[in-house]
Design a protein around this motif. Structure first.
Motif, PDB file in Angstrom:
ATOM      1  N   LEU A 133      10.625  45.725 -29.187  1.00 56.93           N
ATOM      2  CA  LEU A 133       9.312  45.094 -29.106  1.00 56.93           C
ATOM      3  C   LEU A 133       8.984  44.749 -27.660  1.00 56.93           C
ATOM      4  N   ALA A 134       9.976  44.306 -26.903  1.00 54.77           N
ATOM      5  CA  ALA A 134       9.752  43.978 -25.495  1.00 54.77           C
ATOM      6  C   ALA A 134       9.276  45.201 -24.720  1.00 54.77           C
ATOM      7  N   GLY A 135       9.910  46.347 -24.960  1.00 53.98           N
ATOM      8  CA  GLY A 135       9.487  47.560 -24.282  1.00 53.98           C
ATOM      9  C   GLY A 135       8.069  47.959 -24.643  1.00 53.98           C
ATOM     10  N   LEU A 136       7.705  47.780 -25.904  1.00 61.26           N
ATOM     11  CA  LEU A 136       6.341  48.078 -26.325  1.00 61.26           C
ATOM     12  C   LEU A 136       5.348  47.137 -25.647  1.00 61.26           C
ATOM     13  N   LEU A 137       5.690  45.864 -25.536  1.00 59.25           N
ATOM     14  CA  LEU A 137       4.813  44.906 -24.848  1.00 59.25           C
ATOM     15  C   LEU A 137       4.579  45.319 -23.397  1.00 59.25           C
ATOM     16  N   ARG A 138       5.630  45.792 -22.743  1.00 55.44           N
ATOM     17  CA  ARG A 138       5.470  46.208 -21.340  1.00 55.44           C
ATOM     18  C   ARG A 138       4.507  47.388 -21.238  1.00 55.44           C
ATOM     19  N   LEU A 139       4.601  48.331 -22.169  1.00 51.33           N
ATOM     20  CA  LEU A 139       3.685  49.468 -22.162  1.00 51.33           C
ATOM     21  C   LEU A 139       2.244  49.021 -22.381  1.00 51.33           C
ATOM     22  N   LEU A 140       2.039  48.175 -23.374  1.00 54.53           N
ATOM     23  CA  LEU A 140       0.685  47.747 -23.719  1.00 54.53           C
ATOM     24  C   LEU A 140       0.081  46.859 -22.638  1.00 54.53           C
ATOM     25  N   SER A 141       0.917  46.140 -21.925  1.00 51.75           N
ATOM     26  CA  SER A 141       0.411  45.257 -20.870  1.00 51.75           C
ATOM     27  C   SER A 141      -0.261  46.039 -19.749  1.00 51.75           C
ATOM     28  N   ASP A 142       0.030  47.328 -19.645  1.00 51.86           N
ATOM     29  CA  ASP A 142      -0.564  48.159 -18.594  1.00 51.86           C
ATOM     30  C   ASP A 142      -1.886  48.798 -19.007  1.00 51.86           C
ATOM     31  N   VAL A 143      -2.350  48.552 -20.237  1.00 51.43           N
ATOM     32  CA  VAL A 143      -3.596  49.162 -20.701  1.00 51.43           C
ATOM     33  C   VAL A 143      -4.780  48.446 -20.052  1.00 51.43           C
ATOM     34  N   ASP A 144      -5.541  49.164 -19.253  1.00 50.99           N
ATOM     35  CA  ASP A 144      -6.709  48.585 -18.592  1.00 50.99           C
ATOM     36  C   ASP A 144      -7.740  48.154 -19.636  1.00 50.99           C
ATOM     37  N   GLY A 145      -8.289  46.963 -19.435  1.00 50.59           N
ATOM     38  CA  GLY A 145      -9.316  46.462 -20.327  1.00 50.59           C
ATOM     39  C   GLY A 145      -8.797  45.630 -21.476  1.00 50.59           C
ATOM     40  N   LEU A 146      -7.499  45.745 -21.796  1.00 51.81           N
ATOM     41  CA  LEU A 146      -6.909  44.904 -22.836  1.00 51.81           C
ATOM     42  C   LEU A 146      -6.594  43.547 -22.228  1.00 51.81           C
ATOM     43  N   THR A 147      -7.116  42.494 -22.835  1.00 54.85           N
ATOM     44  CA  THR A 147      -6.926  41.167 -22.247  1.00 54.85           C
ATOM     45  C   THR A 147      -5.890  40.317 -22.968  1.00 54.85           C
ATOM     46  N   ARG A 148      -5.657  40.605 -24.271  1.00 55.01           N
ATOM     47  CA  ARG A 148      -4.694  39.798 -25.017  1.00 55.01           C
ATOM     48  C   ARG A 148      -3.844  40.670 -25.940  1.00 55.01           C
ATOM     49  N   ILE A 149      -2.570  40.312 -26.037  1.00 52.60           N
ATOM     50  CA  ILE A 149      -1.646  40.924 -26.989  1.00 52.60           C
ATOM     51  C   ILE A 149      -1.016  39.777 -27.776  1.00 52.60           C
ATOM     52  N   ARG A 150      -1.037  39.885 -29.095  1.00 52.10           N
ATOM     53  CA  ARG A 150      -0.525  38.797 -29.945  1.00 52.10           C
ATOM     54  C   ARG A 150       0.548  39.357 -30.882  1.00 52.10           C
ATOM     55  N   ILE A 151       1.641  38.609 -31.033  1.00 49.80           N
ATOM     56  CA  ILE A 151       2.770  39.039 -31.867  1.00 49.80           C
ATOM     57  C   ILE A 151       2.747  38.261 -33.181  1.00 49.80           C
ATOM     58  N   MET A 152       2.674  38.998 -34.289  1.00 47.37           N
ATOM     59  CA  MET A 152       2.733  38.390 -35.609  1.00 47.37           C
ATOM     60  C   MET A 152       4.016  38.821 -36.322  1.00 47.37           C
ATOM     61  N   TYR A 153       4.463  38.009 -37.283  1.00 44.14           N
ATOM     62  CA  TYR A 153       5.565  38.361 -38.199  1.00 44.14           C
ATOM     63  C   TYR A 153       6.849  38.759 -37.472  1.00 44.14           C
ATOM     64  N   CYS A 154       7.257  37.976 -36.509  1.00 40.87           N
ATOM     65  CA  CYS A 154       8.484  38.277 -35.774  1.00 40.87           C
ATOM     66  C   CYS A 154       9.600  37.387 -36.321  1.00 40.87           C
ATOM     67  N   TYR A 155      10.538  37.989 -37.044  1.00 42.85           N
ATOM     68  CA  TYR A 155      11.631  37.194 -37.597  1.00 42.85           C
ATOM     69  C   TYR A 155      12.424  36.553 -36.459  1.00 42.85           C
ATOM     70  N   PRO A 156      12.906  35.329 -36.652  1.00 40.68           N
ATOM     71  CA  PRO A 156      13.539  34.609 -35.523  1.00 40.68           C
ATOM     72  C   PRO A 156      14.734  35.326 -34.928  1.00 40.68           C
ATOM     73  N   GLU A 157      15.459  36.113 -35.742  1.00 44.49           N
ATOM     74  CA  GLU A 157      16.624  36.810 -35.189  1.00 44.49           C
ATOM     75  C   GLU A 157      16.222  37.912 -34.223  1.00 44.49           C
ATOM     76  N   GLY A 158      14.929  38.257 -34.177  1.00 48.33           N
ATOM     77  CA  GLY A 158      14.446  39.257 -33.228  1.00 48.33           C
ATOM     78  C   GLY A 158      14.104  38.685 -31.865  1.00 48.33           C
ATOM     79  N   VAL A 159      14.184  37.369 -31.716  1.00 50.78           N
ATOM     80  CA  VAL A 159      13.859  36.730 -30.440  1.00 50.78           C
ATOM     81  C   VAL A 159      15.076  36.801 -29.514  1.00 50.78           C
ATOM     82  N   ASN A 160      14.907  37.407 -28.353  1.00 53.13           N
ATOM     83  CA  ASN A 160      16.006  37.516 -27.396  1.00 53.13           C
ATOM     84  C   ASN A 160      15.456  37.382 -25.979  1.00 53.13           C
ATOM     85  N   ASP A 161      16.352  37.432 -24.998  1.00 52.25           N
ATOM     86  CA  ASP A 161      15.952  37.231 -23.599  1.00 52.25           C
ATOM     87  C   ASP A 161      14.956  38.302 -23.146  1.00 52.25           C
ATOM     88  N   GLU A 162      15.164  39.565 -23.574  1.00 49.59           N
ATOM     89  CA  GLU A 162      14.264  40.632 -23.169  1.00 49.59           C
ATOM     90  C   GLU A 162      12.850  40.376 -23.680  1.00 49.59           C
TER      91      GLU A 162
END
Length: 458
Positions: A224-253
């Motif tokens: 998911l972190a890698g996908l966020l980095r890709l999407l953050s480079d999309v010109d014109g996109l101002t917000r990215i929101r994460i839904m339904y992220c199970y707590p065990e998926g939360v890590n430093d990356e």
């Protein structure tokens, strides 16, 4: 022969909304015309939900209501798709002769081939031919269908990044309905988002059954972190929101990727409970202590983070002490956004057979107590926003009164449809998807009221 006209009703979660978007694009590509009036449709489709009893009842009532248009309107074919069809197709076919076809969650791509000969031959199927329901293991997604839409994009849009689920919670039927977890290729997601941004989308709301598991099934593995980095480079996109992220998926990356200014400081973590005994019976991978550690770490490492969660009350074996531990947790952690559900035993799940079932009246009592406590917490948290100036994402203009325009928008703390809103006054012609600085003047539960301020702060 004129173009067949179709009407599509979507019930259930945002993931169903994404499927319906695909279905509309597929039918439009084949020459079908969309209508918003069911009485004018040749074909009526119902994309159903089958997760809990209330959703099943809503779906069946909708099917029966729309079936009347076979007599009162121009409807020739009534088609049921989605989770309820996948789970109960045979039973529904016996109980609902009004329905011509039932399609499973991985089978609606066959819709156009099934309908192709219907306009010249007798309508509907017979016997098993009405059931087009296979194993839910294919990933149905086509950027061509997703982007084959009329009109401009809404300012905020759901983007499904994966299908299915590998979390076998004892109360949940989703893995049986939707199949195992399958991630979409990141390049497909990136292409979809970039094109939708070109058409007007400004906030991408990432959804899956578990967004935190994104990419683990891919080869090579992604994240998911890698996908966020890709999407953050999309010109014109101002917000990215994460839904339904199970707590065990939360890590430093992931936390590092969330520091990008385009990623909302917002996480939807479906915790379900905090009592260890209840969590074990639910089949959840984390205990209450680990969930508390994750929340504490999130608060420390992501300044201003808003946390949404969901909790289930009345699960089998939830003692008064276990329920009280949930109330104590809510009071201590002061989560910004919380949804509650009373346990509803689903046929075929392990939880439906567990001992210690809680009486319906007691489940409703606990549900009311939890909701009341969270309402008090919410009132305090939102009350602190009064006097602050917040960045508000504009969803739409509401009305104009005597030269003053009224708008509805959301802060970073609010996901569309499930969280709160900000209503404010401002000048004319503020475009949807833009950001306004709004001074909050009043708080009313999930609604904040305010006035737009100019660049000088006035």
């Amino acid at each position: 022969m004129s173009r067949p006209i179709f009407y599509l009703l979507t019930l259930g979660c945002p993931k169903n909304q994404v499927d319906s978007r695909q279905i509309k694009g597929m039918l439009t590509e084949k020459g079908y015309a969309l209508t918003e009036a069911p009485q004018a449709a040749d074909i009526i489709l119902v994309n159903t939900c089958g997760f809990v009893d209330e959703a099943k009842e809503e779906s069946i009532n909708a099917i029966l209501r729309l079936a009347r248009y076979k007599e009162l309107g121009s409807c020739r074919l009534l088609v049921v798709l989605g989770c309820l069809a996948q789970r109960y197709g045979k039973e529904l076919a016996a109980a609902l002769p009004e329905v011509d076809f039932f399609f499973g969650v991985s089978d609606w791509a066959r819709l156009t081939e099934t309908l192709a000969g219907q306009w010249e031959g007798p309508a509907g199927g017979a016997g098993d031919r009405r059931l087009i329901i296979g194993r839910p293991e294919r990933y149905l997604f086509s950027n061509q269908w997703a982007l084959n839409q009329t009109g401009v994009e809404e300012p905020a849009g759901y983007v499904k990044i994966a299908e299915g689920c590998d979390n076998h919670c004892t109360f949940c039927v989703i893995p049986r309905i939707r199949g195992s977890y399958r991630s979409r290729p990141p390049e497909d997601i990136l292409a979809e988002v970039a094109e939708r941004v070109r058409r007007g989308m400004r906030e991408a709301v990432l959804i899956a059954q578990d967004t935190g598991a994104y990419g683990r099934d891919s080869r090579p593995a992604g994240s998911l972190a890698g996908l966020l980095r890709l999407l953050s480079d999309v010109d014109g996109l101002t917000r990215i929101r994460i839904m339904y992220c199970y707590p065990e998926g939360v890590n430093d990356e992931l936390l590092a990727a969330m520091r990008h200014p385009k990623v909302c400081p917002y996480l939807d973590l479906p915790l379900q409970h905090v009592d260890d005994g209840v969590l074990r019976r639910m089949g959840r991978p984390l205990d209450g202590g680990r969930s508390r550690q994750i929340l504490t770490g999130l608060r420390q490492r992501v300044p201003g983070l808003a946390i949404r969660s969901t909790f289930m009350v009345g699960f089998p074996g939830e003692t008064p002490a276990a329920f009280q531990s949930l109330l104590d947790f809510l009071a201590e952690y002061q989560l910004e956004r919380v949804g509650f559900f009373a346990f509803s035993p689903q046929p075929g799940t392990a939880a439906a057979k567990l001992p210690g079932q809680v009486a319906a009246a007691e489940k409703e009592r606990r549900l009311a107590l939890a909701q009341s406590l969270q309402s008090e917490i919410l009132a305090r948290l939102e009350g602190r926003r009064v006097g602050q100036t917040l960045d508000v994402f504009i969803d739409r203009a509401l009305r104009e009164e005597k030269g003053v325009w009224h708008y509805e928008g959301r802060t970073c703390r609010d996901a569309p449809e499930v969280d709160g809103a900000v209503n404010f006054r401002g000048p004319a012609s503020l475009p949807a998807g833009s950001i306004a600085s709004v001074r909050i003047t009043h708080s009313q539960d999930y609604l904040l009221l305010g006035e737009m301020v100019d660049e000088s702060g006035q």
